[in-house]
Design an enzyme around this catalytic site. Structure first.
Site, PDB file in Angstrom:
ATOM      1  CG  MET A  52      -1.959  -1.081   1.249  1.00  0.00           C
ATOM      2  SD  MET A  52      -2.876  -1.143   2.818  1.00  0.00           S
ATOM      3  CE  MET A  52      -1.783  -2.181   3.822  1.00  0.00           C
ATOM      4  CB  VAL A  53       0.638   4.515  -1.695  1.00  0.00           C
ATOM      5  CG1 VAL A  53       1.364   5.866  -1.609  1.00  0.00           C
ATOM      6  CG2 VAL A  53       0.727   3.954  -3.108  1.00  0.00           C
ATOM      7  CB  CYS A 136      -0.672   1.466  -8.394  1.00  0.00           C
ATOM      8  SG  CYS A 136      -1.195   3.025  -7.621  1.00  0.00           S
ATOM      9  CG  ASN A 236      -5.432  -7.727  -3.496  1.00  0.00           C
ATOM     10  OD1 ASN A 236      -4.823  -6.786  -3.952  1.00  0.00           O
ATOM     11  ND2 ASN A 236      -6.084  -7.629  -2.361  1.00  0.00           N
ATOM     12  N   GLY A 237      -8.674  -9.113  -3.041  1.00  0.00           N
ATOM     13  CA  GLY A 237      -9.989  -8.514  -3.248  1.00  0.00           C
ATOM     14  C   GLY A 237     -11.073  -9.207  -2.448  1.00  0.00           C
ATOM     15  CG  ASN A 238     -14.520  -9.209  -2.985  1.00  0.00           C
ATOM     16  OD1 ASN A 238     -14.407  -7.999  -3.179  1.00  0.00           O
ATOM     17  ND2 ASN A 238     -15.115 -10.016  -3.833  1.00  0.00           N
TER      18      ASN A 238
END
Length: 428
Positions: A52-53, A136, A236-238
């Site tokens: 993550m940034v 990103c 990745n996701g949910n």
């Protein structure tokens, strides 16, 4: 350092499957056996802190590791700035002996800067892989022409993966997003694997889908990628809680999951103690998040990081408490940031909760108002990050322009070494 251009080319369950589990119709990548051996040497980690940034920094990674995470990515690092700015390196990449397995992630659209940065990290001996960010979708990536915006230039994606695969001794991994077309997504992932990736992480959303709360990730697309590749694949996701982890791994057959937003709201998302309760719309209790915030700040005291990162985590962990005690929210937003300020804010929330005889907040603001404030805060942080990157690049450009001129204190830059890659050896 210059890189010779490659020739044109076309662009289950909780246990990690054995290599023999690869469907017979899938072409096995040359690196597959070594990739699985490497993955298992790390313990076949299933629970990953996503890159993550400004938000997957060392103390947060350690907080998540303390509560069940088994692998972590660094924040997204800008390869060119990393190679040319010592302050950036020292600020953005910190680690410790317990911070393993660790993937260091870079963004770039220039293979030569990417490889130079990766080699610098490889020489430090601090990580288990170098990851390339192809996922990103934010404005900072669009402006820089990297991340998910490289999906418009797949030959460059392939060249970047091959450059690292050929030029490093440690594994190369990649994090990608999906295309609207499933077949194109699968071919994209296979191309990344053919180029030398030892692991592929798939965010099951389109580049345009930035609002994670409004869009469900496409687990079907992730499952199709997993079925098509012979190296480990992460989903990745949910991923909001352990119930989602189990469901995702069972549905997609992937070898692990990444979580970003879920961990920001609940750094103990992967904790084994959550098994009996982590179902449906489960969210971490406010009292536990208050304790996690205090634990995080103690880790910051041991592993200092820029205070802008700390403020972001305090906001995420205390968001509903700060909606009740709005003057405390203003204090950390408007006050001079310091670890003492953030620590005192958490302690003050705890004192007020004890005085009220409850371990949950009673927000003075509506959910809609909170959502609007969160959106505004995220926008502000994104703009600040873009400005920081622009300033850093401007300083590098000024340094280059003034090198050796005798008027601005510039020093002559080292001559770049030439990197000659034998592309024919890679089968293209």
């Amino acid at each position: 350092m210059t890189v010779a251009a490659p020739p044109a080319s076309s662009a289950a369950a909780l246990a990690a499957p054995e290599p023999s589990a690869t469907p017979p119709c899938v072409e096995r990548a040359p690196q597959a056996d070594k990739a699985w051996e490497w993955f298992r040497s790390m313990g076949a980690p299933k629970f990953h802190v996503a890159p993550m940034v400004d938000q997957s920094e060392l103390p947060f990674r350690m907080l998540c590791r303390n509560h069940g995470a088994t692998c972590a990515y660094t924040p997204m690092l800008h390869a060119r700035i990393f190679t040319q700015d010592r302050k950036y390196r020292e600020e953005m990449l910190t680690t410790c002996g317990e911070d393993r397995p660790l993937f260091v992630q870079f963004c770039s659209n220039e293979p030569q800067h990417l490889l130079k940065a990766a080699r610098m990290v490889e020489a430090m001996g601090i990580c288990d892989a170098i990851d390339i960010n192809f996922g990103c979708p934010q404005r900072i990536a669009k402006r820089g022409g990297y991340g998910a915006f490289l999906m418009d230039d797949l030959p460059k994606v392939e060249a970047m993966v091959r450059t690292l695969s050929q030029g490093l001794r440690i594994p190369v991994t990649a994090k990608i997003r999906v295309f609207p077309d499933l077949a194109k997504t699968v071919e994209y992932a296979r191309m990344v694997e053919r180029a030398g990736a030892w692991l592929v992480a798939v965010h099951g959303r389109l580049r345009e889908q930035k609002d994670l709360s409004a869009t469900r990730a496409d687990w079907d697309a992730i499952r199709a990628v997993k079925a098509a590749l012979s190296v480990p694949v992460l989903a990745n996701g949910n991923i909001r809680h352990l119930g989602d982890v189990d469901a995702c791994l069972a549905y997609t057959g992937c070898d692990g999951v990444l979580s970003a937003e879920g961990l920001l709201a609940d750094p103990a998302l992967f904790a084994p103690r959550r098994v009996p309760v982590a179902v449906g719309d489960y969210a971490a209790p406010p009292g536990e998040r208050l304790a996690l915030a205090a634990e995080y700040l103690a880790l910051v005291a041991t592993h200092p990081v820029p205070l802008r990162m700390v403020r972001g985590h305090v906001h995420k962990l205390l968001w509903d408490w700060l909606a009740e005690h709005t003057e405390l929210r203003e204090r950390i937003n408007r006050g001079v940031p310091s670890l003492a300020l953030f620590t005192e804010t958490v302690e003050e929330v705890r004192r007020r909760a004890e005085a009220a005889g409850r371990d949950y907040p009673v927000p003075a603001m509506s959910e809609a108002e909170l959502a609007a404030l969160d959106k505004e805060e995220a926008k502000r942080a994104a703009i600040e990050e873009q400005e920081r990157e622009a300033d850093a690049l401007d300083r590098l450009q000024h340094r280059r322009a003034g090198a050796g001129c005798g008027e601005c204190g510039g020093v002559e830059e080292e001559e770049e070494e030439e990197l000659v890659i034998d592309w024919s050896a890679m089968g293209i």
